[in-house]
Scaffold this motif. Structure first.
Motif, PDB file in Angstrom:
ATOM      1  N   SER A  89       0.935  -1.229   0.027  1.00  0.00           N
ATOM      2  CA  SER A  89       0.173   0.041   0.105  1.00  0.00           C
ATOM      3  C   SER A  89       0.920   1.221  -0.051  1.00  0.00           C
ATOM      4  O   SER A  89       0.515   2.217  -0.719  1.00  0.00           O
ATOM      5  N   TRP A  90       1.857   1.201   0.600  1.00  0.00           N
ATOM      6  CA  TRP A  90       2.761   2.351   0.829  1.00  0.00           C
ATOM      7  C   TRP A  90       3.615   2.536  -0.613  1.00  0.00           C
ATOM      8  O   TRP A  90       3.906   3.701  -0.989  1.00  0.00           O
ATOM      9  N   ARG A  91       3.869   1.161  -1.287  1.00  0.00           N
ATOM     10  CA  ARG A  91       4.656   1.530  -2.510  1.00  0.00           C
ATOM     11  C   ARG A  91       3.812   2.053  -3.733  1.00  0.00           C
ATOM     12  O   ARG A  91       4.151   3.099  -4.347  1.00  0.00           O
ATOM     13  N   CYS A  92       2.376   1.681  -3.390  1.00  0.00           N
ATOM     14  CA  CYS A  92       1.167   2.473  -4.507  1.00  0.00           C
ATOM     15  C   CYS A  92       1.212   3.733  -4.277  1.00  0.00           C
ATOM     16  O   CYS A  92       1.224   4.686  -5.281  1.00  0.00           O
ATOM     17  N   HIS A  93       1.262   4.415  -2.820  1.00  0.00           N
ATOM     18  CA  HIS A  93       1.107   5.543  -2.294  1.00  0.00           C
ATOM     19  C   HIS A  93       2.436   6.426  -2.941  1.00  0.00           C
ATOM     20  O   HIS A  93       2.208   7.480  -3.440  1.00  0.00           O
TER      21      HIS A  93
END
Lengths: 257, 183
Positions: A89-93
């Motif tokens: 999720s952080w990588r997407c963000h």
């Protein structure tokens, strides 16, 4: 329905169901899903029920929204998957990767292997033996608890995976077997603390993570989920207590007549 | 040998050695508690399939939490209820920097680390008293067993509830850090 919403809403619904199945708290699930949706240019609302999860995704540009519902399979605590999904999720963000890359990484995370069962059995047996020591048990009691835990844990795993037995029945039977084996201290006069061995032999079955998740959901004001998790954990505790009770009755421990 | 020790008289040295021995004997049960709590937490962590690097954090948090509880109960004579709450708060607070350092969610380490503090003996005594209550016995023995069951069950429940609150509150209080640990 806006076709452009199909990828994020399907993916987010699967993501939410998977992370909840692995034992994530409701607050983490909400934050992660909203983080991924925000990175894709959408706004997500999530409704978490005890056995289902609904994800509603709204396109920030045109205001169109889509909803998907997914069933949450039986809980199987897996913090490695929760960690990897949170990182995704952080990588997407932060990096805004392409949809194909997100899906590939998601599939790799979901299909990752767990720690080998033999390692888990060994570590759990050692953990419960350490538990016995923490409660004041001697080395003989620790050895009894080590064997009783290894046997009970192995049996529980086989009953659930090979025999497809209900988890509650498996906990009852594993608790009963572990408790009977740990009565060796009483039966053969081994060690000076047979009561500690008996008390700690079933503690590996305590659903501590479910209780902690229930407390977390309670603080996050997800009362239905909190109550559901609490009842689930309570039923498992009753099952293991009944197993211990049955073992003590069979072995005539604690009875005077 | 340090210089200041060499300058001390024989009696002073003996006093120091005795003080060190005394401190060691006091600290030994706490060190032993920390060691076994760490092993227990690693075992419970493996059931929950925590990430490999989280095992270190899990062991450290369990040792810190259980050590705090033992220290408070042994040194300050604080009851197990408040000592368990203090231990769980220590685990909850320490889990925030440790999770940021190891890039894993705080709960993946703090939850297994808390499990060695479960009041298992109180739970066992509750079940044992319940079993004895089901036996035909005179009224005074029945009342004694009921009291034992209520006392142990109540203490066990309160300890577990306070532990749950103690470990969860810091995660929510520092949510900015605890939910961005995996970034």
């Amino acid at each position: 329905m806006n076709e452009g919403n199909v990828f994020p809403v399907d993916f987010l619904a699967d993501y939410a169901a998977t992370i909840l199945r692995c034992g994530a708290t409701t607050v983490r699930t909400e934050k992660n899903v909203q983080r991924i949706a925000g990175a894709c240019g959408y706004h997500a609302e999530i409704n978490i029920y005890p056995r289902h999860v609904d994800v509603n995704v709204t396109n920030v540009g045109n205001g169109k929204n889509t909803t998907r519902s997914r069933a949450i399979p039986d809980w199987e605590i897996n913090f490695s998957t929760i960690t990897a999904l949170s990182r995704l999720s952080w990588r997407c963000h932060d990096r805004h990767p392409k949809q194909e890359i997100i899906m590939r990484q998601y599939r790799r995370i979901v299909n990752a292997r767990r720690i080998s069962s033999s390692a888990v059995i060994s570590l759990t047996a050692l953990a419960n033996a350490s538990f016995c020591r923490l409660f004041g048990g001697d080395y003989a009691s620790m050895a009894i608890v080590l064997v009783a835990t290894a046997c009970g844990f192995y049996m529980k795993g086989n009953l659930c995976s090979k025999w497809k037995l209900d988890a509650r029945a498996a906990i009852f039977m594993a608790g009963c077997v572990s408790a009977i084996l740990s009565c060796a201290g009483y039966v053969f006069n081994i060690g000076k603390t047979p009561d500690v061995a008996l008390a700690t032999s079933v503690l590996y079955l305590v659903p501590g993570i479910h209780y902690l998740n229930a407390a977390s959901d309670l603080i996050n004001r997800h009362y239905i989920c909190a109550i559901c998790r609490f009842i689930h954990a309570g039923i498992m505790t009753i099952c293991l207590s009944t197993g211990l009770y049955a073992a003590m009755t069979i072995m005539r421990i604690g009875l005077t007549h | 040998m340090p210089v200041y020790w060499a300058l001390c008289s024989h009696d002073d040295n003996e006093n120091r050695i005795n003080t060190l021995k005394y401190t060691f004997y006091i600290m030994l049960p706490i060190i032993e508690d920390c060691f076994f709590a760490a092993i227990a937490a690693v075992g419970f962590g493996s059931i929950s399939n925590i990430p490999t690097r989280a095992f270190y954090g899990c062991a450290f948090l369990a040792a810190a939490g259980h050590g705090t509880r033992t220290l408070l109960m042994g040194m300050s004579c604080i009851s197990i209820i408040w000592a368990s709450l203090a231990g769980s708060i220590v685990i909850g607070l320490l889990s925030i920097p440790v999770s940021s350092h190891l890039k894993t969610p705080a709960e993946s380490m703090s939850y297994p680390a808390l499990l060695p503090m479960i009041p298992g003996m109180y739970a066992y005594r509750t079940i044992n008293a319940l079993l004895q209550c089901t036996e035909p016995s005179p009224d005074n023995i029945l009342i004694h067993n009921l009291c034992t069951m209520s006392y142990n069950g109540l203490v066990c429940t309160i300890i577990i509830l306070l532990m749950l609150i103690g470990v969860t509150i810091p995660i929510f209080f520092f949510d900015k850090y605890s939910f961005s640990a995996t970034r």
